[in-house]
Design a protein around this motif. Structure first.
Motif, PDB file in Angstrom:
ATOM      1  N   ALA A  69       0.804  -1.224   0.000  1.00 16.57           N
ATOM      2  CA  ALA A  69       0.000   0.000   0.000  1.00 16.57           C
ATOM      3  C   ALA A  69       0.840   1.279   0.000  1.00 16.57           C
ATOM      4  O   ALA A  69       0.546   2.214  -0.759  1.00 16.57           O
ATOM      5  CB  ALA A  69      -0.962  -0.013   1.188  1.00 16.57           C
ATOM      6  N   PRO A  70       1.901   1.375   0.823  1.00 18.82           N
ATOM      7  CA  PRO A  70       2.702   2.611   0.819  1.00 18.82           C
ATOM      8  C   PRO A  70       3.323   2.916  -0.548  1.00 18.82           C
ATOM      9  O   PRO A  70       3.372   4.075  -0.973  1.00 18.82           O
ATOM     10  CB  PRO A  70       3.779   2.334   1.872  1.00 18.82           C
ATOM     11  N   HIS A  71       3.789   1.864  -1.226  1.00 18.15           N
ATOM     12  CA  HIS A  71       4.395   2.065  -2.550  1.00 18.15           C
ATOM     13  C   HIS A  71       3.345   2.547  -3.546  1.00 18.15           C
ATOM     14  O   HIS A  71       3.606   3.443  -4.361  1.00 18.15           O
ATOM     15  CB  HIS A  71       5.030   0.763  -3.032  1.00 18.15           C
ATOM     16  N   ARG A  72       2.151   1.972  -3.457  1.00 18.16           N
ATOM     17  CA  ARG A  72       1.070   2.390  -4.356  1.00 18.16           C
ATOM     18  C   ARG A  72       0.701   3.856  -4.096  1.00 18.16           C
ATOM     19  O   ARG A  72       0.453   4.623  -5.032  1.00 18.16           O
ATOM     20  CB  ARG A  72      -0.155   1.495  -4.175  1.00 18.16           C
ATOM     21  N   ALA A  73       0.684   4.239  -2.848  1.00 19.25           N
ATOM     22  CA  ALA A  73       0.365   5.629  -2.496  1.00 19.25           C
ATOM     23  C   ALA A  73       1.430   6.583  -3.047  1.00 19.25           C
ATOM     24  O   ALA A  73       1.109   7.673  -3.540  1.00 19.25           O
ATOM     25  CB  ALA A  73       0.249   5.779  -0.982  1.00 19.25           C
ATOM     26  N   ASN A  74       2.690   6.172  -2.971  1.00 21.10           N
ATOM     27  CA  ASN A  74       3.775   7.008  -3.511  1.00 21.10           C
ATOM     28  C   ASN A  74       3.633   7.192  -5.022  1.00 21.10           C
ATOM     29  O   ASN A  74       3.826   8.294  -5.552  1.00 21.10           O
ATOM     30  CB  ASN A  74       5.136   6.383  -3.185  1.00 21.10           C
ATOM     31  N   LEU A  75       3.294   6.102  -5.702  1.00 18.82           N
ATOM     32  CA  LEU A  75       3.110   6.185  -7.155  1.00 18.82           C
ATOM     33  C   LEU A  75       1.907   7.070  -7.504  1.00 18.82           C
ATOM     34  O   LEU A  75       1.943   7.820  -8.487  1.00 18.82           O
ATOM     35  CB  LEU A  75       2.916   4.786  -7.745  1.00 18.82           C
ATOM     36  N   ALA A  76       0.868   6.984  -6.696  1.00 20.64           N
ATOM     37  CA  ALA A  76      -0.315   7.818  -6.929  1.00 20.64           C
ATOM     38  C   ALA A  76       0.032   9.294  -6.778  1.00 20.64           C
ATOM     39  O   ALA A  76      -0.460  10.143  -7.533  1.00 20.64           O
ATOM     40  CB  ALA A  76      -1.426   7.431  -5.954  1.00 20.64           C
ATOM     41  N   GLN A  77       0.890   9.596  -5.816  1.00 22.17           N
ATOM     42  CA  GLN A  77       1.313  10.979  -5.619  1.00 22.17           C
ATOM     43  C   GLN A  77       2.118  11.477  -6.817  1.00 22.17           C
ATOM     44  O   GLN A  77       1.943  12.616  -7.273  1.00 22.17           O
ATOM     45  CB  GLN A  77       2.161  11.086  -4.347  1.00 22.17           C
ATOM     46  N   LEU A  78       2.974  10.616  -7.357  1.00 18.73           N
ATOM     47  CA  LEU A  78       3.739  10.976  -8.557  1.00 18.73           C
ATOM     48  C   LEU A  78       2.805  11.188  -9.749  1.00 18.73           C
ATOM     49  O   LEU A  78       2.989  12.120 -10.541  1.00 18.73           O
ATOM     50  CB  LEU A  78       4.750   9.868  -8.882  1.00 18.73           C
ATOM     51  N   ALA A  79       1.812  10.324  -9.854  1.00 20.37           N
ATOM     52  CA  ALA A  79       0.861  10.428 -10.966  1.00 20.37           C
ATOM     53  C   ALA A  79       0.084  11.741 -10.905  1.00 20.37           C
ATOM     54  O   ALA A  79      -0.242  12.330 -11.948  1.00 20.37           O
ATOM     55  CB  ALA A  79      -0.102   9.241 -10.940  1.00 20.37           C
ATOM     56  N   LEU A  80      -0.194  12.206  -9.701  1.00 21.39           N
ATOM     57  CA  LEU A  80      -0.907  13.476  -9.551  1.00 21.39           C
ATOM     58  C   LEU A  80      -0.107  14.640 -10.135  1.00 21.39           C
ATOM     59  O   LEU A  80      -0.680  15.588 -10.681  1.00 21.39           O
ATOM     60  CB  LEU A  80      -1.204  13.750  -8.075  1.00 21.39           C
ATOM     61  N   THR A  81       1.212  14.555 -10.028  1.00 22.92           N
ATOM     62  CA  THR A  81       2.067  15.606 -10.591  1.00 22.92           C
ATOM     63  C   THR A  81       1.885  15.682 -12.106  1.00 22.92           C
ATOM     64  O   THR A  81       1.722  16.770 -12.674  1.00 22.92           O
ATOM     65  CB  THR A  81       3.545  15.332 -10.261  1.00 22.92           C
ATOM     66  N   ASN A  82       1.908  14.521 -12.754  1.00 25.67           N
ATOM     67  CA  ASN A  82       1.684  14.482 -14.203  1.00 25.67           C
ATOM     68  C   ASN A  82       0.277  14.944 -14.555  1.00 25.67           C
ATOM     69  O   ASN A  82       0.074  15.680 -15.532  1.00 25.67           O
ATOM     70  CB  ASN A  82       1.891  13.064 -14.739  1.00 25.67           C
ATOM     71  N   LEU A  83      -0.675  14.530 -13.747  1.00 30.40           N
ATOM     72  CA  LEU A  83      -2.073  14.881 -14.006  1.00 30.40           C
ATOM     73  C   LEU A  83      -2.291  16.388 -13.894  1.00 30.40           C
ATOM     74  O   LEU A  83      -3.023  16.981 -14.689  1.00 30.40           O
ATOM     75  CB  LEU A  83      -2.983  14.144 -13.024  1.00 30.40           C
ATOM     76  N   ASN A  84      -1.636  17.003 -12.928  1.00 30.27           N
ATOM     77  CA  ASN A  84      -1.771  18.455 -12.759  1.00 30.27           C
ATOM     78  C   ASN A  84      -1.191  19.213 -13.951  1.00 30.27           C
ATOM     79  O   ASN A  84      -1.722  20.254 -14.357  1.00 30.27           O
ATOM     80  CB  ASN A  84      -1.076  18.900 -11.471  1.00 30.27           C
ATOM     81  N   THR A  85      -0.110  18.687 -14.520  1.00 28.54           N
ATOM     82  CA  THR A  85       0.468  19.318 -15.712  1.00 28.54           C
ATOM     83  C   THR A  85      -0.504  19.228 -16.886  1.00 28.54           C
ATOM     84  O   THR A  85      -0.699  20.203 -17.625  1.00 28.54           O
ATOM     85  CB  THR A  85       1.797  18.642 -16.092  1.00 28.54           C
ATOM     86  N   LEU A  86      -1.126  18.065 -17.044  1.00 26.49           N
ATOM     87  CA  LEU A  86      -2.124  17.898 -18.107  1.00 26.49           C
ATOM     88  C   LEU A  86      -3.316  18.828 -17.882  1.00 26.49           C
ATOM     89  O   LEU A  86      -3.868  19.383 -18.836  1.00 26.49           O
ATOM     90  CB  LEU A  86      -2.598  16.446 -18.164  1.00 26.49           C
TER      91      LEU A  86
END
Length: 227
Positions: free
Chosen positions: A83-100
């Motif tokens: 779960a912690p690793h998945r949460a970290n990846l989700a946080q990274l994905a949010l960065t890309n999503l915000n740029t889009l």
């Protein structure tokens, strides 16, 4: 003889001659009005191209943020991980999503400007005395508005996809990386909706290309006739 010629002109201009005069905008033409319309069209075309470039940017395969986001989503939703690793990846994905999202917001802003210049083009099309030129100009405006509607629909779909992806990532972060069966069921349903929108998006992109060429061809013909 002069009286006869005057009578003939009066008869012509009183009947069919009046129609011809109006149809062609006077035998000397309406070049100044045509040039003004062309200037407004140039402003419109520049704005339309800007909008179309912006609505293509978030969805292109060459978009780095989009590619990274898709890779992260694939890992988050399909790979085995704690779960912690998945949460970290989700946080990274949010960065890309915000740029889009920023790219989509720019498209929204440009779209609003497009409607403004379209109104100016519309106003300019109504000034012609010539029925022929006015009709041609009005048809250009009608097609240009349909072209704008297509880019607006694309922007709307991109926004919905972005919002849906944000909801997925936010849910994962709230659950601290846990991916429950109930969440997976919701994701499957959301994926079906996204695929349907993607199909619509492809169709809209194709229609936009066709409509763009139609407007440009109509304008080229207008210039040839008007000048």
């Amino acid at each position: 003889m002069r009286i006869f010629i005057t009578l003939v002109l009066a008869i012509l201009l009183g009947g069919g001659g009046t129609f011809l005069w109006l149809y062609y905008g006077g035998f000397e033409g309406e070049q100044e009005i045509s040039v003004a319309f062309i200037d407004y069209y140039v402003d419109y075309e520049e704005t339309a191209l800007e909008v179309e470039q912006l609505v293509h940017l978030p969805g292109t395969e060459g978009n780095v943020d989009r590619a990274e986001l898709l890779t992260l989503l694939d890992s988050i939703l399909t790979k085995e991980m704690d779960a912690p690793h998945r949460a970290n990846l989700a946080q990274l994905a949010l960065t890309n999503l915000n740029t889009l999202k920023q790219e989509i917001d720019k498209a929204h802003t440009a779209q609003a400007k497009l409607y403004e210049v379209l109104q100016e083009l519309d106003n300019a099309s109504r000034i012609f005395s010539s029925i022929d030129l006015r009709t041609r100009a009005e048809k250009i405006v009608i097609s240009a508005r349909k072209r704008a509607e297509l880019s607006a629909n694309i922007t709307s779909i991109l926004s919905k996809n972005n919002e849906q992806t944000y909801a997925i990532l936010a849910r994962i972060l709230v659950d601290e990386g846990e991916l429950s069966q109930a969440h997976i069921t919701e994701l499957n349903s959301a994926t079906a909706e996204t695929e349907k929108r993607f199909s619509t998006l492809e169709q809209l992109y194709s229609e936009l290309v066709v409509k763009k060429k139609e407007v440009e061809d109509m304008f080229a013909t207008f210039v040839a006739v008007a000048l």
